[in-house]
Design an enzyme around this catalytic site. Structure first.
Site, PDB file in Angstrom:
ATOM      1  CB  THR A 129      -0.873   0.053   1.274  1.00  0.00           C
ATOM      2  OG1 THR A 129      -0.031   0.350   2.389  1.00  0.00           O
ATOM      3  CG2 THR A 129      -1.597  -1.265   1.518  1.00  0.00           C
ATOM      4  CG  ASP A 130      -0.180   4.929  -1.804  1.00  0.00           C
ATOM      5  OD1 ASP A 130       0.465   4.221  -2.627  1.00  0.00           O
ATOM      6  OD2 ASP A 130      -1.133   5.659  -2.122  1.00  0.00           O
ATOM      7  CB  CYS A 131       0.717   3.817   4.729  1.00  0.00           C
ATOM      8  SG  CYS A 131      -0.749   2.794   4.594  1.00  0.00           S
ATOM      9  CE1 TYR A 132       2.732  -0.440   8.136  1.00  0.00           C
ATOM     10  CE2 TYR A 132       0.446  -0.020   7.537  1.00  0.00           C
ATOM     11  CZ  TYR A 132       1.448  -0.070   8.488  1.00  0.00           C
ATOM     12  OH  TYR A 132       1.171   0.239   9.790  1.00  0.00           O
ATOM     13  N   PRO A 133       4.570  -0.036   1.636  1.00  0.00           N
ATOM     14  CG  PRO A 133       6.407   1.266   1.035  1.00  0.00           C
ATOM     15  CD  PRO A 133       5.393   1.081   2.118  1.00  0.00           C
TER      16      PRO A 133
END
Lengths: 500, 128
Positions: A129-133
């Site tokens: 994800t954007d916060c957990y790439p």
């Protein structure tokens, strides 16, 4: 009436004047001093148990990686943990088995290895994800590297356990160990006289918030366990404790042949003797604790009760089953249960452990429900072939060959004059007889030890029997051994084809 | 002494054990026998001084004979002394003493291996 408060007992623990005994010692004290005298004399009774508790597991937090990952799936030494939680939390179940090593190594073994300071390989995947790439992570870590490592056990320390035996003709590999054929042995679990909940059967002192001995450290009861069944004396506890403080003497991985991995937990619970009712309850003996011996031969949820039995008989080494002396095995360790009760006694005596009042009592009325099943499971009679061909044993191999050929049917049920099943002859048996020039009667070439099933058995059980014995068909018989049909691997394949 | 006799598929139809006993006059006390139409494995007791004669007779007839001098080994670190092994042992090798310590009398052991499968802690092994 003698009445004491938890506060009074804790003050005695503080000043060193507390009188603590184990639940085993309490039996003799109540006998000698009477209930009132024992209530006056004894402040705390310690209990203990050490056995397989499959419903156990580790809640842990791995810490954040760089770049960070929101873990979707995670494996510890190839054993999968559940990680449908926030980013780096996961729960490793003791009974989960290794993807690569199978049942010999499971979640329980990872927990024991962590406790012994060993390095554990962690593999995790995610979708990013954007916060957990990050999408993939591999690392090696030890217990110290985890932020939290909390044993969170949904069902531990059963009040008592049903004992197990086996009426069938083969060895059964179960969570109660190896059950020998034809009632060859009985296995049981539980500490009897020392069992925590059996010493407080009305849950007067054990409840949510009770401080306990758990795996060699202090832990807590956090409510009743799953499948808590107080109405018939099978209460359970949900427990939590810090793995980092525990000892591998009391947290031990195990693997049951043909079943899987499990965790042996050492649990001890102190019972404050607040009044005479509690004192009387802690004087419970092995003879007072009655359970049932169940027959695991059927493979069904509702196991037939063979007989009632008490822990004194179970622990004597033999019990009578249908008038035959049958050897017993304990699957839990009484020696360790006693060691735990004694260790907890020392803790209390030396002011290292204080008694707690539960914040909430455990339910005394819960009943365990079986699963609600909305999809009817097919029975043998739903899928078997009603068409089958029989032959009498005195007929010749040539006649058998003719019947097989005329009916295009591979299996002939060999029956007696009155129609009882005696054996089975297959096209293969006939070919073999012809190849060896044997043209005698059918009963000389038939297979006499025939696997069978009954019309009302679930198909899944019949399929498992075909599979484990490596055969392709079984006659379906009624209670008089009359053949009513035949079930073949073809019938089962067709069932599956319909299902999908 | 305890010995293991293996009868391979091609000899399973012959009365090897009986022939060997009749020929040598040596008595075998058969303790475990697993024999079907394809393979046979037996554990038997024989007097030490007679071992070589019966071994020779059995092997002449196509059997394989080995001695079982390594008892079952118990790893005392792994063992939790639950006693699961007690009820599956046909020879009553395992017993509890009055303090619930597990006691093992290896002289009675016939190496059948039942206890190895039973042990939940994998504390029992054949050999060392």
């Amino acid at each position: 009436m003698v009445e004491k408060s938890v506060q009074e007992i804790n003050n005695k623990i503080k000043d060193g004047s507390v009188n603590v005994v184990t639940a085993e010692e309490m039996v003799g004290i109540v006998e000698e001093l009477g209930v009132e005298g024992a209530t006056r004399e004894v402040d705390v009774v310690t209990t203990g148990t050490f056995g397989a508790m499959c419903s156990s597991g580790l809640m842990f937090n791995l810490g954040h990686s760089e770049p960070p990952i929101k873990i979707q799936k995670v494996w510890l030494n190839d054993v999968e943990a559940y990680s449908g939680l926030a980013a780096v939390d996961a729960y490793l179940g003791a009974a989960q088995i290794s993807d690569t090593r199978g049942i010999e190594y499971g979640g329980a073994h990872v927990i024991e290895d962590l406790l012994r300071g060993k390095e554990i390989n962690v593999h995790a995947t995610s979708y990013g994800t954007d916060c957990y790439p990050r999408k993939v992570l591999d690392t090696t870590l030890t217990l110290e590297d985890l932020n939290e490592a909390i044993l969170l056990n949904p069902r531990n320390a059963y009040q008592k356990y049903a004992a197990a035996t086996n009426s069938s003709k083969r060895i059964l590999h179960t969570y109660m160990g190896e059950l020998l054929p034809k009632f060859g042995n009985v296995t049981y679990s539980g500490a009897g006289v020392l069992s925590p909940l059996s010493n407080d059967p009305d849950y007067d002192t054990i409840g949510l918030g009770t401080r306990i001995f758990m795996g060699g450290a202090q832990g807590y009861v956090i409510g009743n366990g799953t499948q808590h069944s107080p109405t018939n004396g099978f209460g359970t506890l949900m427990l939590k404790g810090d793995l980092k403080e525990m000892s591998s003497d009391y947290v031990r991985a195990a693997s049951f042949t043909g079943y899987g991995s499990t965790l042996y937990m050492g649990i001890g619970i102190p019972i404050p003797v607040l009044n005479e009712k509690i004192a009387k309850a802690t004087a419970v003996t092995d003879t007072d604790i009655i359970t049932e011996i169940l027959d695991y031969g059927a493979g069904s949820r509702d196991k037939p009760v063979i007989r009632k039995v008490n822990y004194s008989e179970l622990r004597s080494g033999t019990v009578d089953i249908y008038e035959k002396k049958t050897p017993t095995s304990s699957m839990s360790s009484f020696k360790n249960a006693r060691k735990i009760a004694n260790e907890l006694k020392e803790w209390v005596k030396h002011g290292k452990f204080f008694i707690s009042t539960p914040a909430e009592r455990l339910s005394k009325t819960d009943v365990v429900k079986p699963m609600k099943q909305t999809h009817a499971i097919p029975l043998v009679k739903d899928v078997m072939s009603d068409f089958f061909v029989t032959i009498e044993g005195k007929h010749t191999v040539r006649e058998a060959a003719k019947k097989i050929w005329e009916n295009s049917f591979n299996h002939l049920a060999v029956v007696s004059d009155s129609g009882e099943l005696l054996g089975i002859v297959t096209a293969w048996d006939v070919s073999k007889a012809v190849a060896e020039n044997i043209f005698d009667s059918v009963d000389s070439i038939m297979t006499k030890k025939v696997l069978t099933c009954t019309p009302n058995e679930p198909v899944d059980l019949a399929a498992r029997r075909l599979d484990t014995n490596g055969v392709s068909a079984m006659p379906v018989i009624d209670s008089e051994r009359h053949v009513v049909g035949i079930i073949t691997s073809d019938n089962i394949s067709k069932l599956l084809a319909r299902r999908y | 002494m305890k010995i293991k006799i293996i009868i391979p598929t091609e000899r399973i139809q012959n009365p090897i054990i009986a022939e060997s006993m009749v020929k040598t006059g040596v008595l075998l006390n058969i303790m475990v026998a697993n024999i079907d139409s394809t393979y046979g494995e037996l554990i038997a007791d024989v007097e030490d001084g007679h071992f070589n004669r019966i071994k020779e007779a059995l092997e002449e007839r196509g059997a394989f004979v080995s001695t079982l001098d390594q008892p079952i080994h118990r790893d005392e670190e792994e063992c939790v002394e639950c006693g699961a092994c007690i009820s599956v042992c046909p020879m009553k090798v395992y017993t509890f003493d009055e303090k619930w310590n597990l006691f093992m009398d290896d002289k009675k052991c016939i190496r059948c291996g039942m206890c190895i499968k039973m042990c939940p802690h994998q504390a029992l092994k054949l050999g060392d």
